[in-house]
Design a protein around this motif. Structure first.
Motif, mmCIF file in Angstrom:
data_model
loop_
_atom_site.group_PDB
_atom_site.id
_atom_site.type_symbol
_atom_site.label_atom_id
_atom_site.label_comp_id
_atom_site.label_asym_id
_atom_site.label_seq_id
_atom_site.Cartn_x
_atom_site.Cartn_y
_atom_site.Cartn_z
ATOM 1 N N GLU A 109 -6.640 -5.880 10.854
ATOM 2 C CA GLU A 109 -7.598 -4.867 10.441
ATOM 3 C C GLU A 109 -8.988 -5.312 10.857
ATOM 4 O OE1 GLU A 109 -7.364 -4.340 6.267
ATOM 5 O OE2 GLU A 109 -5.517 -3.194 6.353
ATOM 6 N N GLY B 76 2.594 -7.633 12.628
ATOM 7 C CA GLY B 76 1.494 -7.027 11.894
ATOM 8 C C GLY B 76 0.303 -6.765 12.797
ATOM 9 N N THR C 176 0.807 -1.216 0.000
ATOM 10 C CA THR C 176 0.000 0.000 0.000
ATOM 11 C C THR C 176 0.842 1.269 0.000
ATOM 12 O OG1 THR C 176 -0.178 -0.140 2.404
ATOM 13 C CG2 THR C 176 -1.972 -1.107 1.100
ATOM 14 N N SER D 55 3.655 -2.840 8.720
ATOM 15 C CA SER D 55 4.103 -1.468 8.499
ATOM 16 C C SER D 55 5.614 -1.368 8.616
ATOM 17 C CB SER D 55 3.475 -0.531 9.531
ATOM 18 O OG SER D 55 2.072 -0.558 9.413
ATOM 19 N N THR E 78 -4.220 -8.713 7.862
ATOM 20 C CA THR E 78 -3.118 -8.198 8.671
ATOM 21 C C THR E 78 -2.327 -7.172 7.876
ATOM 22 O OG1 THR E 78 -2.971 -10.350 9.731
ATOM 23 C CG2 THR E 78 -1.131 -8.852 10.073
ATOM 24 N N THR E 79 -2.027 -6.045 8.507
ATOM 25 C CA THR E 79 -1.229 -5.003 7.879
ATOM 26 C C THR E 79 0.159 -4.991 8.507
ATOM 27 O OG1 THR E 79 -3.166 -3.658 7.424
ATOM 28 C CG2 THR E 79 -1.053 -2.526 7.422
ATOM 29 N N THR F 16 -0.580 -5.203 3.039
ATOM 30 C CA THR F 16 -1.634 -5.996 3.657
ATOM 31 C C THR F 16 -1.591 -7.417 3.118
ATOM 32 O OG1 THR F 16 -2.996 -4.019 3.799
ATOM 33 C CG2 THR F 16 -4.121 -6.117 4.050
ATOM 34 N N THR G 133 4.828 -0.768 3.402
ATOM 35 C CA THR G 133 3.678 -1.129 4.216
ATOM 36 C C THR G 133 2.749 -1.913 3.299
ATOM 37 O OG1 THR G 133 3.864 0.841 5.571
ATOM 38 C CG2 THR G 133 1.718 -0.232 5.527
#
Length: 141
Positions: A140, A137, A93, A117, A114-115, A110, A108
């Protein structure tokens, strides 16, 4: 005696309740083992896809740096907007690639719900460490 046994065997039809319950218990045990294993396979596949997307962004940045020798950093939005270096970023992203020896990427992305960063890596670490780079992570909603 033989005729009597054959007659009794012919009269039996269907399964007893105990036999049916035994089959259901066996199926439940197999499901209890298989469902978490399948979940882990899906999660690992999503993480591997995110790593692959990051490798694609890094490769696009290498092409960008080859065409624009004076640039030392490039963002994901620049790669997508200029010159067709990157058609789609997939699960990534946001990303910034820094020119160096070797080039490094901070991204970063997804993977499923789960994201991850600020993951920093090089092409070698993306290849060798793969999903091990993706730690901490956040889920979300």
């Amino acid at each position: 005696m033989k005729k009597f046994i054959q007659k009794k065997l012919k009269d039996q039809k269907g399964l007893t309740l105990i036999e049916l319950l035994a089959v259901i218990v066996i199926i439940a045990i197999i499901a209890a083992i298989a469902i978490p294993a399948i979940g882990n396979i899906i999660d690992n596949s999503r993480k591997d896809a995110l790593i692959s997307d990051a490798q694609n962004v890094l490769s696009a940045a290498n092409l960008y740096f080859a065409d624009n020798g004076e640039k030392t950093t490039v963002s994901l939005s620049e790669l997508e907007a200029t010159g067709g270096y990157l058609e789609t970023s997939g699960g990534v992203t946001a990303a910034t690639v820094t020119k160096g020896s070797p080039n490094s990427i901070t991204f970063t992305g997804t993977a499923g719900s789960t994201t991850y960063s600020d993951v920093t890596a090089t092409a070698d670490s993306l290849s060798s460490q793969g999903r091990d780079l993706l730690t901490g992570g956040t889920e979300e909603e």
